[in-house]
Enzyme design. Structure first.
Site, PDB file in Angstrom:
ATOM      1  N   ASP A  23       3.981 -12.097   4.439  1.00 21.30           N
ATOM      2  CA  ASP A  23       3.368 -10.826   4.800  1.00 21.30           C
ATOM      3  C   ASP A  23       1.908 -11.088   5.143  1.00 21.30           C
ATOM      4  OD1 ASP A  23       3.016  -7.919   4.843  1.00 21.30           O
ATOM      5  OD2 ASP A  23       4.766  -7.893   3.513  1.00 21.30           O
TER       6      ASP A  23
ATOM      7  N   ASP B   6       1.276  -6.424   8.406  1.00 22.28           N
ATOM      8  CA  ASP B   6       1.131  -5.167   7.707  1.00 22.28           C
ATOM      9  C   ASP B   6       0.157  -4.206   8.387  1.00 22.28           C
ATOM     10  OD1 ASP B   6       1.593  -3.757   5.035  1.00 22.28           O
ATOM     11  OD2 ASP B   6      -0.586  -3.793   5.111  1.00 22.28           O
TER      12      ASP B   6
ATOM     13  N   GLU C  33       4.250  -4.187  11.863  1.00 25.89           N
ATOM     14  CA  GLU C  33       4.513  -2.865  11.301  1.00 25.89           C
ATOM     15  C   GLU C  33       3.730  -1.871  12.154  1.00 25.89           C
ATOM     16  OE1 GLU C  33       4.412  -0.389   7.078  1.00 25.89           O
ATOM     17  OE2 GLU C  33       2.716  -1.604   7.678  1.00 25.89           O
TER      18      GLU C  33
ATOM     19  N   HIS D  38      10.531  -1.625   1.455  1.00 23.94           N
ATOM     20  CA  HIS D  38       9.877  -1.377   0.167  1.00 23.94           C
ATOM     21  C   HIS D  38       9.017  -0.114   0.162  1.00 23.94           C
ATOM     22  CE1 HIS D  38       6.882  -3.119   2.688  1.00 23.94           C
ATOM     23  NE2 HIS D  38       5.944  -2.833   1.805  1.00 23.94           N
ATOM     24  N   ASP D  39       8.886   0.547   1.312  1.00 18.69           N
ATOM     25  CA  ASP D  39       8.093   1.783   1.390  1.00 18.69           C
ATOM     26  C   ASP D  39       8.967   3.020   1.537  1.00 18.69           C
ATOM     27  OD1 ASP D  39       5.647   0.426   1.389  1.00 18.69           O
ATOM     28  OD2 ASP D  39       5.599   0.284   3.580  1.00 18.69           O
TER      29      ASP D  39
HETATM   30  O1  TEU Z   1       2.455   0.251   4.867  1.00 21.19           O
HETATM   31  C1  TEU Z   1       1.721   0.967   5.813  1.00 21.19           C
HETATM   32  C2  TEU Z   1       2.038   2.416   5.985  1.00 21.19           C
HETATM   33  O2  TEU Z   1       1.375   3.005   6.809  1.00 21.19           O
HETATM   34  C3  TEU Z   1       3.067   3.185   5.240  1.00 21.19           C
HETATM   35  O3  TEU Z   1       4.278   2.588   5.141  1.00 21.19           O
HETATM   36  C4  TEU Z   1       2.549   3.699   3.914  1.00 21.19           C
HETATM   37  O4  TEU Z   1       2.576   2.715   2.939  1.00 21.19           O
HETATM   38  C5  TEU Z   1       3.405   4.849   3.431  1.00 21.19           C
HETATM   39  O5  TEU Z   1       3.409   5.817   4.409  1.00 21.19           O
HETATM   40  C6  TEU Z   1       2.822   5.467   2.158  1.00 21.19           C
HETATM   41  O6  TEU Z   1       3.820   6.241   1.543  1.00 21.19           O
HETATM   42  C7  TEU Z   1       2.046  -1.037   4.562  1.00 21.19           C
HETATM   43  C8  TEU Z   1       2.895  -1.618   3.448  1.00 21.19           C
HETATM   44  O7  TEU Z   1       4.223  -1.730   3.876  1.00 21.19           O
HETATM   45  C9  TEU Z   1       2.719  -0.798   2.216  1.00 21.19           C
HETATM   46  O8  TEU Z   1       3.542  -1.224   1.173  1.00 21.19           O
HETATM   47  C10 TEU Z   1       1.271  -0.855   1.821  1.00 21.19           C
HETATM   48  O9  TEU Z   1       1.049   0.019   0.758  1.00 21.19           O
HETATM   49  C11 TEU Z   1       0.345  -0.493   2.971  1.00 21.19           C
HETATM   50  O10 TEU Z   1       0.691  -1.126   4.192  1.00 21.19           O
HETATM   51  C12 TEU Z   1      -1.058  -0.941   2.670  1.00 21.19           C
HETATM   52  O11 TEU Z   1      -1.146  -2.328   2.736  1.00 21.19           O
END
Ligand code: TEU
Ligand code: CA
Length: 559
Positions: free
Chosen positions: A99, A200, A257, A329-330
């Site tokens: 990541d 990310d 992402e 994971h989100d």
């Molecule tokens: O996620 C970025 C993001 O914009 C969303 O998925 C956000 O975490 C979600 O809407 C909140 O509920 C990435 C990662 O995948 C995430 O786990 C991290 O928290 C985030 O970046 C910050 O690094």
């Protein structure tokens, strides 16, 4: 003709290390735990794994807040463990994707500490620092985890920008020195032999030229970051430079992402000359979401799901490859989110599996998805660890929901749904740890676990093995990987069907989300022409009227 790339035919698997397998009994999954399960991944059939962050981190956001990019966090193991994982994965022809979190670092990173010591010095320029103007913050953007994006630096009148948590200060990409240091770090890792990176939150690295206010969209007077990003241009210069300096010379795989690619920009992101190899398709994950928060979100129906998939497939055709997911994971567990309640059984889970997996693009399986792991239902906010869920819980209460109603909302969307430990067996703690798991398991681990499915040819696990097998089968692989997606019966509610049109070969994928038997008619699909490759039941009934699909049946066949 599209240029073929080494990663086109791969099947990827996302590991959330904290919850995969704990090798030393401290209740937290770790790198040796991943190494110990490489043979399992091989057995499933995946050939690329993306591992969520394992770098040194105070873990305010589960490792997405990095204090040192060159160190492994001791809870996950050591750099030697990482090297061993890379070596053993390579032996099994599994590529490791790490990541890459470079929109922000941790407030405990050395760069930020130095910036705090001397905001006007060299390291102050690594971040976005501003002062209040006439007592007002520089702008009214809302951080993704709630509250303004500006936080005061300890002991000074400077404020730093953080679009995520206040422990995640944004790095200043406008500063060429920062970009250099990032590229250097990426290359250091790629030189170790990584297959590539998942990148990310990358769409956030470019801020509008001015920190300006936008119309507020909630009572807090702040505005959603989506509004800000929609008004931002020029990210391409950064992304192109990063590609040329890092991924491209290494022929590395990169998956971004990217939530907010603008219309007509897709080719810039993933075309042959794209910034990334691929980007995730989030159309179905954002479907129904609201700027008001989780409580105002609408759960997508199967018809919504189908429409989202087909829109994305059409949009991407001829340009490149999406990376396809039903969860990560989100997000909530895919089977809990996209399947109607009565369809959340083994048959329904196979239906969803086949429908998404056979779409054009790179399939990613999130750990536990192959077992049909479900949302965990949280009874109280104390059971929830995730910062985003805690913020949304407050948003619910402020909107007037009762605590019980707020918990219902949080249970539906919490990121912790997907973060509960992997269910290896029916033993204590699902065989994940011999200690106390850092996050409680889903109580259903005694019914849903790997041990119980591993040797059952009818299990969801076995079904995923077959789907992966089909993607690799020399006879069908070209069509499964490169064939064009041609939706059919789009107007038939509850039915999702499409062809994958390859060269001289056509594969039909057809599924019925309903409980009742359905008769479908598709030109050219009849008893004489259809040959079944895989289904979650038996052969579909084909007669002069057409094809009959049982409730929740999905079929994949050559026509
Ligand atoms: O996620 C970025 C993001 O914009 C969303 O998925 C956000 O975490 C979600 O809407 C909140 O509920 C990435 C990662 O995948 C995430 O786990 C991290 O928290 C985030 O970046 C910050 O690094
Ligand atoms: Ca451990």
């Amino acid at each position: 003709m599209m240029k073929k790339e080494w990663w086109h035919g791969k099947t990827a698997y996302q590991i959330y290390p904290k919850s995969f397998y704990d090798s030393n009994g401290d209740g937290i999954g770790d790198i040796p735990g991943i190494t110990a399960k490489l043979d399992y991944l091989k057995e499933l059939g995946v050939d690329m794994v993306w591992i969520s962050p394992v770098y040194l981190s105070p873990c305010a956001d589960q490792g997405y807040d990095i204090a040192d990019y060159y160190q492994i966090d001791p809870v996950f193991g050591t750099m030697e463990d990482m090297d061993e994982l890379l070596e053993k994965a390579k032996k099994r022809e599994i590529g490791v994707v790490m990541d890459l979190v470079v929109n922000h670092c941790s407030d405990e990173h050395e760069w930020f500490k130095k910036a705090c010591e001397d905001p006007e010095g060299e390291y102050g320029k690594y971040f976005y620092l501003e002062k209040k103007k006439e007592g007002k913050l520089p702008c009214n953007w809302r951080s993704y985890f709630g509250g303004p994006v500006w936080e005061q630096m300890p002991g000074s009148d400077w404020y730093y920008l953080h679009v995520f948590h206040k422990k995640q200060p944004d790095l200043n990409w406008e500063n060429p020195v920062v970009r250099e240091r990032i590229y250097e770090m990426i290359n250091w890792w790629l030189d170790k032999g990584l297959a590539g990176f998942r990148i990310d939150a990358i769409i956030n690295i470019k801020k509008p030229q001015m920190f300006k206010d936008y119309p507020p969209d909630r009572e807090d007077g702040l505005c959603d970051m989506g509004t800000v990003l929609a008004d931002t241009s020029g990210i391409g210069d950064f992304l192109r430079e990063m590609r040329d300096r890092t991924f491209r010379p290494h022929e590395a795989f990169s998956v971004g992402e990217v939530f907010n690619a603008k219309d007509g920009e897709l080719g810039d992101f993933v075309g042959e000359e794209g910034y990334f190899s691929s980007i995730f398709d989030f159309r179905q994950t954002v479907e129904g979401k609201s700027v008001d928060g989780w409580y105002a979100a609408r759960i997508p129906t199967p018809d919504d799901y189908k429409r989202c998939c087909f829109e994305s497939q059409r949009e991407m055709e001829g340009t490149g490859f999406y990376s396809n997911i039903i969860e990560n994971h989100d997000e909530p567990r895919g089977v809990s989110h996209y399947l109607p309640k009565e369809a959340r059984n083994s048959k329904g889970k196979k239906l969803l599996a086949a429908l998404y997996f056979m779409l054009k693009g790179l399939p990613f399986i999130y750990q536990g998805q192959e077992l049909g792991m479900e949302n965990r239902c949280f009874a109280s906010i104390d059971e929830v660890d995730d910062i985003s869920s805690r913020d949304e819980y407050q948003v619910c209460l402020e909107a007037g929901l009762s605590p019980a109603e707020a918990m219902e909302v949080v249970s539906r969307y919490s990121r912790d749904n997907a973060r509960t430990p992997f269910q290896w067996s029916g033993e204590e703690n699902g065989g994940f740890t011999t200690g106390k798991p850092w996050l409680g398991l889903n109580e259903n681990y005694r019914e849903i676990n790997l041990e119980q499915q591993r040797n059952d040819p009818d299990s969801l696990f076995a079904f995923y093995q077959k789907l992966i097998g089909l993607r690799k089968d020399p006879e069908y692989r070209d069509t499964v990987v490169y064939g064009k997606t041609e939706p059919v019966l789009e107007e038939e509610s509850g039915i999702m069907a499409y062809f994958r049109q390859g060269e001289g070969q056509r594969i039909l994928v057809a599924g019925n989300f309903g409980q009742e038997e359905r008769l479908i008619r598709i030109d050219g699909v009849d008893k004489g022409s259809f040959r079944l490759l895989l289904s979650n039941g038996g052969e579909p009934v084909l007669d002069e009227r057409g094809m009959v699909l049982e409730g929740l049946q999905v079929v994949i066949g050559v026509v």
